[in-house]
Design a protein around this motif. Structure first.
Motif, PDB file in Angstrom:
ATOM      1  N   ASP A  80      38.149  -0.938  -9.372  1.00 36.36           N
ATOM      2  CA  ASP A  80      39.258  -1.892  -9.455  1.00 36.36           C
ATOM      3  C   ASP A  80      40.609  -1.180  -9.432  1.00 36.36           C
ATOM      4  N   VAL A  81      40.694  -0.043 -10.066  1.00 35.10           N
ATOM      5  CA  VAL A  81      41.940   0.726 -10.063  1.00 35.10           C
ATOM      6  C   VAL A  81      42.224   1.235  -8.651  1.00 35.10           C
ATOM      7  N   VAL A  82      41.170   1.639  -7.941  1.00 35.36           N
ATOM      8  CA  VAL A  82      41.314   2.176  -6.590  1.00 35.36           C
ATOM      9  C   VAL A  82      41.803   1.108  -5.612  1.00 35.36           C
ATOM     10  N   VAL A  83      41.254  -0.111  -5.701  1.00 34.18           N
ATOM     11  CA  VAL A  83      41.613  -1.169  -4.747  1.00 34.18           C
ATOM     12  C   VAL A  83      42.769  -2.045  -5.238  1.00 34.18           C
ATOM     13  N   ASN A  84      43.478  -1.610  -6.263  1.00 33.31           N
ATOM     14  CA  ASN A  84      44.560  -2.402  -6.851  1.00 33.31           C
ATOM     15  C   ASN A  84      45.594  -2.863  -5.823  1.00 33.31           C
ATOM     16  N   LEU A  85      46.025  -1.995  -4.928  1.00 33.77           N
ATOM     17  CA  LEU A  85      47.096  -2.348  -3.982  1.00 33.77           C
ATOM     18  C   LEU A  85      46.603  -3.216  -2.829  1.00 33.77           C
ATOM     19  N   ASN A  86      45.309  -3.249  -2.589  1.00 37.34           N
ATOM     20  CA  ASN A  86      44.758  -4.072  -1.518  1.00 37.34           C
ATOM     21  C   ASN A  86      43.668  -4.963  -2.113  1.00 37.34           C
ATOM     22  N   SER A  87      44.080  -5.828  -3.017  1.00 36.97           N
ATOM     23  CA  SER A  87      43.138  -6.628  -3.793  1.00 36.97           C
ATOM     24  C   SER A  87      42.364  -7.619  -2.931  1.00 36.97           C
ATOM     25  N   PRO A  88      41.032  -7.532  -2.958  1.00 43.03           N
ATOM     26  CA  PRO A  88      40.224  -8.531  -2.238  1.00 43.03           C
ATOM     27  C   PRO A  88      40.114  -9.799  -3.087  1.00 43.03           C
ATOM     28  N   ALA A  89      39.690 -10.893  -2.475  1.00 47.10           N
ATOM     29  CA  ALA A  89      39.498 -12.145  -3.203  1.00 47.10           C
ATOM     30  C   ALA A  89      38.450 -11.940  -4.297  1.00 47.10           C
ATOM     31  N   LEU A  90      38.687 -12.531  -5.439  1.00 40.98           N
ATOM     32  CA  LEU A  90      37.774 -12.411  -6.567  1.00 40.98           C
ATOM     33  C   LEU A  90      36.658 -13.441  -6.416  1.00 40.98           C
ATOM     34  N   LEU A  91      35.431 -12.971  -6.272  1.00 39.75           N
ATOM     35  CA  LEU A  91      34.291 -13.850  -6.031  1.00 39.75           C
ATOM     36  C   LEU A  91      33.482 -14.132  -7.296  1.00 39.75           C
ATOM     37  N   ASP A  92      33.731 -13.381  -8.368  1.00 44.45           N
ATOM     38  CA  ASP A  92      33.026 -13.608  -9.634  1.00 44.45           C
ATOM     39  C   ASP A  92      33.493 -14.922 -10.255  1.00 44.45           C
ATOM     40  N   ASP A  93      32.676 -15.486 -11.133  1.00 41.31           N
ATOM     41  CA  ASP A  93      33.056 -16.688 -11.864  1.00 41.31           C
ATOM     42  C   ASP A  93      34.330 -16.384 -12.650  1.00 41.31           C
ATOM     43  N   ASN A  94      35.303 -17.287 -12.590  1.00 45.21           N
ATOM     44  CA  ASN A  94      36.573 -17.034 -13.263  1.00 45.21           C
ATOM     45  C   ASN A  94      37.254 -18.340 -13.660  1.00 45.21           C
ATOM     46  N   LEU A  95      38.232 -18.237 -14.510  1.00 36.48           N
ATOM     47  CA  LEU A  95      38.948 -19.392 -15.042  1.00 36.48           C
ATOM     48  C   LEU A  95      39.648 -20.203 -13.959  1.00 36.48           C
ATOM     49  N   ILE A  96      40.266 -19.548 -12.994  1.00 39.05           N
ATOM     50  CA  ILE A  96      40.981 -20.240 -11.917  1.00 39.05           C
ATOM     51  C   ILE A  96      39.995 -21.041 -11.063  1.00 39.05           C
TER      52      ILE A  96
END
Length: 138
Positions: A80-96
């Motif tokens: 997650d730290v490595v891909v911080n600047l090129n964030s992919p869509a979050l596919l895990d279950d989440n509040l949003i």
């Protein structure tokens, strides 16, 4: 006897506004400086018409992993730290995703990392790159 543990309780509020301010010192809202720097926020907290929460995190405090942790409840990983600047869509279950699935209207203003993590989740949004902050007082 039938169990009702799966029954969803009725909502306590019609609307929820979440204000998340990165690096805001808590004494600017809750301490003696609160009335000077954030009088309205201090007033609603003191009246009891809002709930407040102070989160303290340990380094590294990189934007995307922290948003992911807040929204999913998971611990950020090294990748997650490595891909911080090129964030992919979050596919895990989440509040949003849960709010959108429940038919909630979500409006977002702030760091565009949120827009990258949650594409097509906001009915209205204005993402600002965190590298283009020219006003440090408002």
């Amino acid at each position: 006897m039938v169990s009702n543990w799966t029954k969803i309780p009725p909502p306590l509020f019609r609307k929820v506004v979440i204000v998340l301010i990165d690096a805001l010192r808590d004494d600017f809202v809750f301490g003696s400086k609160g009335k000077q720097f954030m009088p309205y926020t201090t007033q609603v907290v003191e009246k009891g018409t809002s709930y407040s929460f102070i989160a303290e995190v340990k380094p590294p405090t990189v934007t995307m992993p922290r948003i992911k942790a807040l929204m999913t409840g998971s611990l950020p990983g090294f990748i997650d730290v490595v891909v911080n600047l090129n964030s992919p869509a979050l596919l895990d279950d989440n509040l949003i995703w849960q709010a959108k699935t429940a038919g909630k209207r979500i409006i977002f203003y702030g760091d565009d990392t949120w827009v990258k993590l949650f594409p097509k989740h906001f009915v209205e949004y204005d993402g600002t790159t965190s590298f283009f902050v020219s006003d440090f007082t408002e």
